[in-house]
Design a protein around this motif. Structure first.
Motif, PDB file in Angstrom:
ATOM      1  N   LEU A  20       0.766  -1.197   0.010  1.00 12.85           N
ATOM      2  CA  LEU A  20       0.072   0.059  -0.066  1.00 12.85           C
ATOM      3  C   LEU A  20       0.851   1.207   0.143  1.00 12.85           C
ATOM      4  O   LEU A  20       0.559   2.093  -0.622  1.00 12.85           O
ATOM      5  CB  LEU A  20      -0.882   0.082   1.263  1.00 12.85           C
ATOM      6  CG  LEU A  20      -1.798   1.136   1.334  1.00 12.85           C
ATOM      7  CD1 LEU A  20      -3.040   1.215   0.181  1.00 12.85           C
ATOM      8  CD2 LEU A  20      -2.308   1.172   2.786  1.00 12.85           C
ATOM      9  N   MET A  21       1.853   1.228   0.934  1.00 11.78           N
ATOM     10  CA  MET A  21       2.852   2.252   1.045  1.00 11.78           C
ATOM     11  C   MET A  21       3.688   2.888  -0.449  1.00 11.78           C
ATOM     12  O   MET A  21       3.491   3.695  -0.914  1.00 11.78           O
ATOM     13  CB  MET A  21       3.779   2.538   2.039  1.00 11.78           C
ATOM     14  CG  MET A  21       3.186   2.421   3.301  1.00 11.78           C
ATOM     15  SD  MET A  21       4.511   2.518   4.840  1.00 11.78           S
ATOM     16  CE  MET A  21       5.802   3.519   4.155  1.00 11.78           C
ATOM     17  N   ILE A  22       3.959   1.681  -0.813  1.00 10.63           N
ATOM     18  CA  ILE A  22       4.818   1.536  -2.149  1.00 10.63           C
ATOM     19  C   ILE A  22       3.995   2.107  -3.456  1.00 10.63           C
ATOM     20  O   ILE A  22       4.409   2.781  -4.031  1.00 10.63           O
ATOM     21  CB  ILE A  22       5.606   0.154  -2.423  1.00 10.63           C
ATOM     22  CG1 ILE A  22       6.543  -0.039  -1.282  1.00 10.63           C
ATOM     23  CG2 ILE A  22       6.419   0.229  -3.899  1.00 10.63           C
ATOM     24  CD1 ILE A  22       7.373   0.921  -1.074  1.00 10.63           C
ATOM     25  N   ASP A  23       2.767   1.431  -3.424  1.00  8.33           N
ATOM     26  CA  ASP A  23       1.788   1.740  -4.546  1.00  8.33           C
ATOM     27  C   ASP A  23       1.385   3.060  -4.566  1.00  8.33           C
ATOM     28  O   ASP A  23       1.408   3.829  -5.473  1.00  8.33           O
ATOM     29  CB  ASP A  23       0.727   0.889  -4.551  1.00  8.33           C
ATOM     30  CG  ASP A  23      -0.302   1.158  -5.770  1.00  8.33           C
ATOM     31  OD1 ASP A  23       0.258   0.908  -6.829  1.00  8.33           O
ATOM     32  OD2 ASP A  23      -1.338   1.145  -5.472  1.00  8.33           O
ATOM     33  N   SER A  24       1.163   3.526  -3.317  1.00 12.22           N
ATOM     34  CA  SER A  24       0.772   4.950  -3.089  1.00 12.22           C
ATOM     35  C   SER A  24       1.923   6.038  -3.506  1.00 12.22           C
ATOM     36  O   SER A  24       1.800   7.080  -4.290  1.00 12.22           O
ATOM     37  CB  SER A  24       0.464   5.290  -1.648  1.00 12.22           C
ATOM     38  OG  SER A  24       0.221   6.600  -1.364  1.00 12.22           O
ATOM     39  N   ARG A  27       2.017   5.976  -7.346  1.00 14.00           N
ATOM     40  CA  ARG A  27       0.997   6.628  -7.967  1.00 14.00           C
ATOM     41  C   ARG A  27       0.936   8.154  -7.933  1.00 14.00           C
ATOM     42  O   ARG A  27       1.023   8.960  -8.860  1.00 14.00           O
ATOM     43  CB  ARG A  27      -0.279   6.306  -7.347  1.00 14.00           C
ATOM     44  CG  ARG A  27      -0.840   4.700  -7.699  1.00 14.00           C
ATOM     45  CD  ARG A  27      -2.135   4.445  -7.174  1.00 14.00           C
ATOM     46  NE  ARG A  27      -2.578   3.269  -7.467  1.00 14.00           N
ATOM     47  CZ  ARG A  27      -2.954   2.737  -8.425  1.00 14.00           C
ATOM     48  NH1 ARG A  27      -3.143   3.351  -9.594  1.00 14.00           N
ATOM     49  NH2 ARG A  27      -3.357   1.405  -8.654  1.00 14.00           N
ATOM     50  N   SER A  28       1.610   8.584  -7.055  1.00 10.40           N
ATOM     51  CA  SER A  28       2.116  10.087  -6.829  1.00 10.40           C
ATOM     52  C   SER A  28       3.277  10.367  -7.688  1.00 10.40           C
ATOM     53  O   SER A  28       3.282  11.652  -8.455  1.00 10.40           O
ATOM     54  CB  SER A  28       2.082  10.690  -5.240  1.00 10.40           C
ATOM     55  OG  SER A  28       3.679   9.981  -5.034  1.00 10.40           O
ATOM     56  N   ALA A  34       4.498  13.991  -6.764  1.00  7.80           N
ATOM     57  CA  ALA A  34       5.390  13.594  -5.505  1.00  7.80           C
ATOM     58  C   ALA A  34       5.261  14.548  -4.364  1.00  7.80           C
ATOM     59  O   ALA A  34       5.392  15.724  -4.515  1.00  7.80           O
ATOM     60  CB  ALA A  34       6.743  13.354  -6.066  1.00  7.80           C
ATOM     61  N   ALA A  35       5.031  13.690  -3.114  1.00 10.05           N
ATOM     62  CA  ALA A  35       4.939  14.778  -2.047  1.00 10.05           C
ATOM     63  C   ALA A  35       6.633  14.958  -1.623  1.00 10.05           C
ATOM     64  O   ALA A  35       7.295  14.250  -2.229  1.00 10.05           O
ATOM     65  CB  ALA A  35       4.425  14.181  -0.722  1.00 10.05           C
ATOM     66  N   SER A  36       6.710  16.232  -1.058  1.00 13.81           N
ATOM     67  CA  SER A  36       8.188  16.714  -0.684  1.00 13.81           C
ATOM     68  C   SER A  36       8.559  15.591   0.383  1.00 13.81           C
ATOM     69  O   SER A  36       8.025  14.939   0.909  1.00 13.81           O
ATOM     70  CB  SER A  36       8.273  17.849  -0.122  1.00 13.81           C
ATOM     71  OG  SER A  36       7.630  17.827   1.343  1.00 13.81           O
ATOM     72  N   GLN A 161       2.432   0.488 -15.750  1.00 16.41           N
ATOM     73  CA  GLN A 161       2.644   1.220 -14.497  1.00 16.41           C
ATOM     74  C   GLN A 161       2.173   0.629 -13.284  1.00 16.41           C
ATOM     75  O   GLN A 161       2.368   0.920 -12.104  1.00 16.41           O
ATOM     76  CB  GLN A 161       2.262   2.674 -14.664  1.00 16.41           C
ATOM     77  CG  GLN A 161       2.894   3.599 -15.532  1.00 16.41           C
ATOM     78  CD  GLN A 161       2.408   4.978 -15.375  1.00 16.41           C
ATOM     79  OE1 GLN A 161       1.229   5.372 -15.022  1.00 16.41           O
ATOM     80  NE2 GLN A 161       3.000   6.186 -16.090  1.00 16.41           N
ATOM     81  N   ASP A 162       1.304  -0.222 -13.397  1.00 16.39           N
ATOM     82  CA  ASP A 162       0.841  -0.974 -12.143  1.00 16.39           C
ATOM     83  C   ASP A 162       1.361  -2.511 -12.225  1.00 16.39           C
ATOM     84  O   ASP A 162       0.848  -3.239 -11.255  1.00 16.39           O
ATOM     85  CB  ASP A 162      -0.668  -1.256 -12.556  1.00 16.39           C
ATOM     86  CG  ASP A 162      -1.429  -0.009 -12.522  1.00 16.39           C
ATOM     87  OD1 ASP A 162      -0.841   0.842 -11.490  1.00 16.39           O
ATOM     88  OD2 ASP A 162      -2.180   0.522 -13.065  1.00 16.39           O
TER      89      ASP A 162
END
Length: 178
Positions: A20-24, A27-28, A34-36, A161-162
Motif C-alpha cells: 500500500l505504501m509503495i503503490d501510493s 501513483r504520486s 510527488a510529496a516533498s 505502470q501497475d
C-alpha cells in the motif's frame, strides 16, 4: 546447503501494508504530484505511529519481502533472456540512488545495494541485513525509496505502470487461496 539467510526462516511481515505504501508513492510519482520529503516523512511517521512497535516491525519485514519478491521476478525475467539479474539491475538502481543524495545519503547506498544483491541471489533481505545489527532510523526512508525504485524498474521493463503492484497482489491472492 541451507543458509541462515534463507527466506524460509524470514518472517513475511505485513506485505499488504508495505505494498500500500509503495503503490501510493508510485501513483504520486506517476501523477507528477510527488510529496516533498518532509511531507512523505510526516505521512510515514503518522502511519507508523498508528501501527505501534510490532506493526512497524511487520511493515519493515513486509517491505523486505517485497524486495525479495521483486528481485525474484527480475531474476526469472533475466534468466529467460540469459542475463544476470545482479549485472542487469543492481548497477542501474545504485546509479539512480547516487543521483538522489537527499534520499540516499552515501553511507546507506552500500546497505541498499547489499539488500538487492542478497535478494537477487535468493537470500532474505531482512535476515541478511539483521546479521549486521538492527535497522537504523536513517535507513527507513532509503529502504522505502529503494523499494519504490525497484518497483518502478519492474514497471518500466514490463511497460506497465501497475505491473509490480499487480505482481504482488496476484501472489498474495494465490497464497490466500492455498
Amino acid at each position: 546447503m541451507s543458509s541462515p539467510c534463507d527466506p524460509e526462516y524470514a518472517p513475511a511481515g505485513d506485505v499488504s501494508a508495505a505494498l500500500l505504501m509503495i503503490d501510493s508513492r508510485l501513483r504520486s510519482v506517476y501523477a507528477g504530484k510527488a510529496a516533498s520529503d518532509t511531507e512523505q516523512q510526516e505521512m510515514v511517521a503518522q502511519f507508523a505511529a498508528s501501527l505501534g512497535p510490532a506493526g512497524v516491525d511487520a511493515l519493515l519485514d513486509g517491505t523486505c519481502t517485497l524486495i525479495y519478491m521483486f528481485m525474484k521476478w527480475l531474476r526469472m525475467a533475466c534468466d529467460d533472456h540469459d542475463k544476470d539479474v545482479i549485472e542487469y539491475s543492481v548497477p542501474a538502481l545504485v546509479a539512480t540512488m547516487r543521483m538522489m543524495p537527499k534520499t540516499f545519503r552515501p553511507e546507506v547506498i552500500p546497505t541498499m545495494a547489499g539488500l538487492l544483491v542478497a535478494a537477487g541471489t535468493g537470500l532474505s533481505p531482512n535476515l541478511w541485513r539483521t546479521q549486521y545489527g538492527q535497522w537504523t532510523e536513517n535507513e527507513m526512508n532509503p529502504l522505502e525509496a529503494m523499494t519504490v525504485l525497484l518497483a518502478e524498474h519492474i514497471n518500466r521493463i514490463a511497460d506497465d505502470q501497475d505491473f509490480a503492484t499487480r505482481l504482488i497482489t496476484e501472489a498474495l491472492s494465490r497464497a490466500e487461496q492455498d
